[in-house]
Motif scaffolding. Structure first.
Motif, PDB file in Angstrom:
ATOM      1  N   GLY A   1      31.552 -31.459 -25.624  1.00  0.00           N
ATOM      2  CA  GLY A   1      30.936 -30.344 -26.338  1.00  0.00           C
ATOM      3  C   GLY A   1      31.906 -29.619 -27.244  1.00  0.00           C
ATOM      4  N   VAL A   2      33.148 -29.434 -26.785  1.00  0.00           N
ATOM      5  CA  VAL A   2      34.161 -28.771 -27.611  1.00  0.00           C
ATOM      6  C   VAL A   2      34.482 -29.611 -28.842  1.00  0.00           C
ATOM      7  N   ARG A   3      34.640 -30.924 -28.669  1.00  0.00           N
ATOM      8  CA  ARG A   3      34.957 -31.786 -29.804  1.00  0.00           C
ATOM      9  C   ARG A   3      33.820 -31.804 -30.822  1.00  0.00           C
TER      10      ARG A   3
ATOM     11  N   SER B   1      17.105 -32.455 -33.863  1.00  0.00           N
ATOM     12  CA  SER B   1      16.711 -31.065 -34.155  1.00  0.00           C
ATOM     13  C   SER B   1      17.234 -30.113 -33.086  1.00  0.00           C
ATOM     14  N   GLU B   2      17.187 -30.514 -31.819  1.00  0.00           N
ATOM     15  CA  GLU B   2      17.729 -29.666 -30.753  1.00  0.00           C
ATOM     16  C   GLU B   2      19.237 -29.514 -30.887  1.00  0.00           C
ATOM     17  N   LEU B   3      19.922 -30.585 -31.292  1.00  0.00           N
ATOM     18  CA  LEU B   3      21.369 -30.516 -31.456  1.00  0.00           C
ATOM     19  C   LEU B   3      21.736 -29.564 -32.597  1.00  0.00           C
ATOM     20  N   THR B   4      20.977 -29.607 -33.676  1.00  0.00           N
ATOM     21  CA  THR B   4      21.223 -28.691 -34.793  1.00  0.00           C
ATOM     22  C   THR B   4      21.039 -27.240 -34.353  1.00  0.00           C
TER      23      THR B   4
ATOM     24  N   GLN C   1      34.077 -33.106 -10.751  1.00  0.00           N
ATOM     25  CA  GLN C   1      34.783 -32.284 -11.722  1.00  0.00           C
ATOM     26  C   GLN C   1      35.161 -33.099 -12.965  1.00  0.00           C
ATOM     27  N   LEU C   2      35.464 -34.374 -12.789  1.00  0.00           N
ATOM     28  CA  LEU C   2      35.740 -35.217 -13.950  1.00  0.00           C
ATOM     29  C   LEU C   2      34.521 -35.312 -14.867  1.00  0.00           C
ATOM     30  N   LYS C   3      33.341 -35.478 -14.271  1.00  0.00           N
ATOM     31  CA  LYS C   3      32.130 -35.546 -15.078  1.00  0.00           C
ATOM     32  C   LYS C   3      31.869 -34.218 -15.781  1.00  0.00           C
ATOM     33  N   ASP C   4      32.086 -33.120 -15.065  1.00  0.00           N
ATOM     34  CA  ASP C   4      31.856 -31.807 -15.672  1.00  0.00           C
ATOM     35  C   ASP C   4      32.848 -31.548 -16.801  1.00  0.00           C
ATOM     36  N   LEU C   5      34.110 -31.931 -16.581  1.00  0.00           N
ATOM     37  CA  LEU C   5      35.118 -31.749 -17.630  1.00  0.00           C
ATOM     38  C   LEU C   5      34.822 -32.614 -18.847  1.00  0.00           C
ATOM     39  N   SER C   6      34.317 -33.820 -18.617  1.00  0.00           N
ATOM     40  CA  SER C   6      34.000 -34.691 -19.757  1.00  0.00           C
ATOM     41  C   SER C   6      32.882 -34.095 -20.606  1.00  0.00           C
ATOM     42  N   MET C   7      31.918 -33.443 -19.973  1.00  0.00           N
ATOM     43  CA  MET C   7      30.856 -32.791 -20.728  1.00  0.00           C
ATOM     44  C   MET C   7      31.406 -31.630 -21.544  1.00  0.00           C
ATOM     45  N   LEU C   8      32.287 -30.841 -20.941  1.00  0.00           N
ATOM     46  CA  LEU C   8      32.874 -29.708 -21.666  1.00  0.00           C
ATOM     47  C   LEU C   8      33.725 -30.184 -22.837  1.00  0.00           C
ATOM     48  N   VAL C   9      34.564 -31.200 -22.586  1.00  0.00           N
ATOM     49  CA  VAL C   9      35.440 -31.708 -23.648  1.00  0.00           C
ATOM     50  C   VAL C   9      34.620 -32.294 -24.791  1.00  0.00           C
TER      51      VAL C   9
ATOM     52  N   ARG D   1      27.943 -27.789 -22.494  1.00  0.00           N
ATOM     53  CA  ARG D   1      27.306 -28.805 -21.649  1.00  0.00           C
ATOM     54  C   ARG D   1      25.982 -29.264 -22.256  1.00  0.00           C
ATOM     55  N   SER D   2      25.216 -28.334 -22.803  1.00  0.00           N
ATOM     56  CA  SER D   2      23.939 -28.706 -23.417  1.00  0.00           C
ATOM     57  C   SER D   2      24.156 -29.612 -24.623  1.00  0.00           C
ATOM     58  N   VAL D   3      25.160 -29.294 -25.446  1.00  0.00           N
ATOM     59  CA  VAL D   3      25.471 -30.134 -26.605  1.00  0.00           C
ATOM     60  C   VAL D   3      25.882 -31.533 -26.157  1.00  0.00           C
ATOM     61  N   SER D   4      26.714 -31.603 -25.110  1.00  0.00           N
ATOM     62  CA  SER D   4      27.151 -32.910 -24.603  1.00  0.00           C
ATOM     63  C   SER D   4      25.977 -33.701 -24.037  1.00  0.00           C
ATOM     64  N   ARG D   5      25.059 -33.010 -23.378  1.00  0.00           N
ATOM     65  CA  ARG D   5      23.896 -33.704 -22.816  1.00  0.00           C
ATOM     66  C   ARG D   5      23.018 -34.295 -23.924  1.00  0.00           C
TER      67      ARG D   5
END
Length: 649
Positions: free
Chosen positions: A214-216, A323-326, A204-212, A352-356
């Motif tokens: 992506g939000v930032r 390009s994918e990030l844009t 859950q820590l890893k999942d939350l870090s991806m979400l955070v 999550r995709s943005v964080s990845r």
């Protein structure tokens, strides 16, 4: 009784003769002692030598036929002492291009690996750095409100460090991370987090870090609302912005300098080995040192080309990720727009995709750092040839000769291509590629160099010309620098192949430079050996063979319903006969038509108890009578005495 030794893993194998057998443990112990002795004696001379380099040098000395060692011949202690002295002499040489080339090959072999393994190592380093903080979070036990606040602050620091977007010492960055964390994981959910298992907490820590993360990233992209297009360069990792423009430029410049030096050495050695030229001794030039210098810069060029290919692939990967990030940011903007609330199931996968993608950009930045550091680490290994041959001395050797690059040598091919009909012989086939410039050197033997020139011109390395064609001999391809070289090589291929191997034995740095590992299985890199493998053994000759057979020589008819069991047929017949007498009936009655389900409510019985009389009992006195005067005179009456006692007594 004389004890003799034989070479074995990792550098030498020591074994007694048939009269005195030495155990495996003793042999390994003596081997280790030889390597340790070389390392210690080199250190006493002021040279730091690794065990891998010492083992490689032992193999190189044994392979050189000029030293008089044979893999199949047992060695006496005197021979082992001689081997140690020769290795020590070669390891302690001053200003030796040969030694620098071997050191460069060993260093590159130990530090260079595949892209996948580099990325795995990067992730492993990051996990090891975050593991203490992650352990504090997952092992903590919250009892009070203050402890809960402290735990939440640790989770915020974990999110910040894992994202790589700023430092925890920056107040603004810390507030930004806290706000993003509260939007996806408020502090009120700490209770449910603490109830999870340790493994689930880490996930859950890893999942939350991806979400955070992506939000930032989305919040930063939303600050540029006035721009028609998002400037992705402002959102890529800062370390990538610093290293990306420098890596390609610096590596290209270093590769150009190395190639220019390679062409000068090649032209100088070509002029010295030209038939009819004055003896090199009369010119005051050592062809051996010049040849070693050429091998040194050629190996440096090969490694720089590998790193350059990796850097170009990394740059292309960065452009693709950008390009994918844009595109992901644009989709997020269109999804969120000015809505007050967006379903988490719709927007969280996008975060999550943005964080990845952001993590992928960070990996590419680390890869560029690694490739750049590897290129810088190779510079000390080409210093000796620069000290021996200055620019003025090379200019004197050239004597005004035209310096040709490898590309010019391939392009300026005035000779006519060889026709396949001109080549004849068993296992020989002449191929003319449709696109010669696209031929990869890795698919051609000797790394694309001409084997005939290497043998006939005293170790000169000239690149082959694919325009002439490629010789296919025993499923291997060979390139040549001229028409005559190709025809002479084709006339006796086995002779020239063996001569190239003999040349590699005298110059062991050619084994890796020309990719001759298959011919010299005994020089497998030290780190690639498996348990029980021998280093100094005869190479195993392998050949590929194939046979083709018809799948079904005779067409056969297969009856899928065939049954060989008589009793199975009987059971099937009885079943069919029984089914013939079966009928299915159905009727619709008025009572069953459109009836609804009824239900009643009952009360469960209670557990009850009743009181009944109990059985009783009474106690009676035990009768006890004594009769006297039973013996005595006749005629006297019997006396009866009552001795029964009352119950209350």
């Amino acid at each position: 009784m004389t004890t003799v030794y034989q070479l074995k893993h990792p550098a030498v194998r020591l074994r007694s003769d048939t009269k005195l057998k030495m155990s495996q443990a003793q042999a390994e112990s003596v081997i280790r002692n030889i390597i340790c002795e070389l390392v210690q004696r080199c250190a006493s001379h002021g040279n730091e030598v690794s065990e891998t380099l010492a083992a490689f040098m032992i193999k190189a000395v044994v392979l050189d036929p000029r030293n008089g060692f044979d893999v199949d011949r047992t060695l006496t202690p005197h021979d082992v002492q001689k081997l140690t002295e020769i290795c020590l002499q070669r390891l302690t040489e001053r200003c030796s291009p040969f030694l620098d080339t071997v050191k460069m090959q060993v260093y590159f072999d130990l530090n260079y690996t595949t892209r996948k393994e580099f990325v795995t190592e990067i992730h492993h380093v990051m996990e090891s750095k975050l593991s203490p903080l992650s352990r504090e979070i997952t092992d903590s036990r919250v009892q009070t409100r203050k402890e809960a606040e402290t735990l939440y602050q640790k989770i915020t620091h974990y999110m910040l460090l894992r994202s790589g977007m700023g430092s925890p010492s920056d107040t603004d960055t810390l507030h930004e991370t806290t706000a993003a964390l509260q939007s996806v994981f408020p502090q009120t959910e700490l209770g449910s987090f603490m109830a999870l298992l340790k493994r689930d907490k880490e996930q859950q820590l890893k999942d939350l870090s991806m979400l955070v993360t992506g939000v930032r990233l989305f919040n930063r992209s939303s600050m540029t609302k006035d721009q028609v297009e998002l400037n992705i360069q402002d959102l890529v990792p800062e370390v990538l912005r610093e290293v990306l423009p420098v890596s390609c430029t610096a590596l290209e410049q270093e590769l150009e300098d190395c190639e220019r030096l390679v062409w000068r050495y090649t032209c100088a050695l070509e002029a010295l080995t030209e038939p009819g030229t004055a003896a090199p001794a009369e010119m005051g030039v050592s062809v051996e040192l010049l040849r070693q210098a050429l091998y040194n810069v050629r190996q440096h060029q090969a490694f720089l080309n590998m790193l350059m290919a990796d850097v170009k692939a990394t740059v292309q990967r960065v452009e693709l990720l950008q390009s994918e990030l844009t595109a992901h940011f644009q989709v997020l903007r269109d999804t969120v727009q000015s809505k007050r609330a967006v379903p988490a199931a719709q927007v969280f996968p996008m975060f999550r995709s943005v964080s990845r993608l952001w993590s992928g950009l960070q990996d590419e930045a680390e890869l560029l750092h690694i490739f750049r550091n590897l290129a810088l680490s190779l510079r000390p290994f080409v210093a000796s040839q620069a000290q021996i041959f200055s620019e003025n001395s090379i200019d004197g050797l050239l004597q005004g000769s035209e310096i040709k690059s490898d590309a010019e040598r391939r392009r300026l091919c005035e000779e006519n291509p060889i026709e396949p009909a001109e080549m004849s012989g068993p296992d020989i086939e002449w191929l003319v590629p449709e696109h010669p410039n696209d031929t990869e050197p890795q698919s051609v033997q000797y790394s694309g160099f001409c084997g005939h020139i290497l043998v006939c011109r005293d170790g000169l390395l000239l690149p082959g010309k694919p325009q002439l064609g490629l010789l296919k001999y025993k499923e291997k391809l060979y390139a040549f620098s001229s028409r005559d070289s190709a025809l002479q090589f084709a006339s006796a291929p086995e002779h020239y192949i063996s001569e190239v191997a003999e040349r590699a034995k005298r110059s062991p740095e050619l084994i890796q430079l020309l990719c001759l590992h298959r011919q010299f299985s005994c020089v497998t890199p030290y780190t690639e050996l498996q348990s029980g493998e021998h280093l100094l053994v005869r190479p195993i000759n392998r050949s590929s063979s194939s046979t083709q057979t018809d799948t079904h020589p005779v067409e056969s008819y297969m009856d899928r319903t065939y049954e060989w069991n008589e009793w199975a047929l009987r059971r099937k017949a009885l079943k069919l006969a029984d089914l013939r007498r079966k009928q299915t009936h159905s009727t619709q009655t008025k009572l069953s038509h459109l009836r609804r389900d009824n239900f009643t409510q009952t009360y469960t019985s209670k557990d009850a108890m009743g009181q009944t009389t109990q059985d009783g009992e009474s106690s009676m006195p035990r009768p006890l009578v004594y009769l006297s005067e039973l013996r005595g005179q006749r005629g006297r009456p019997m006396v009866r005495v009552e001795l029964t006692r009352a119950l209350d007594e």
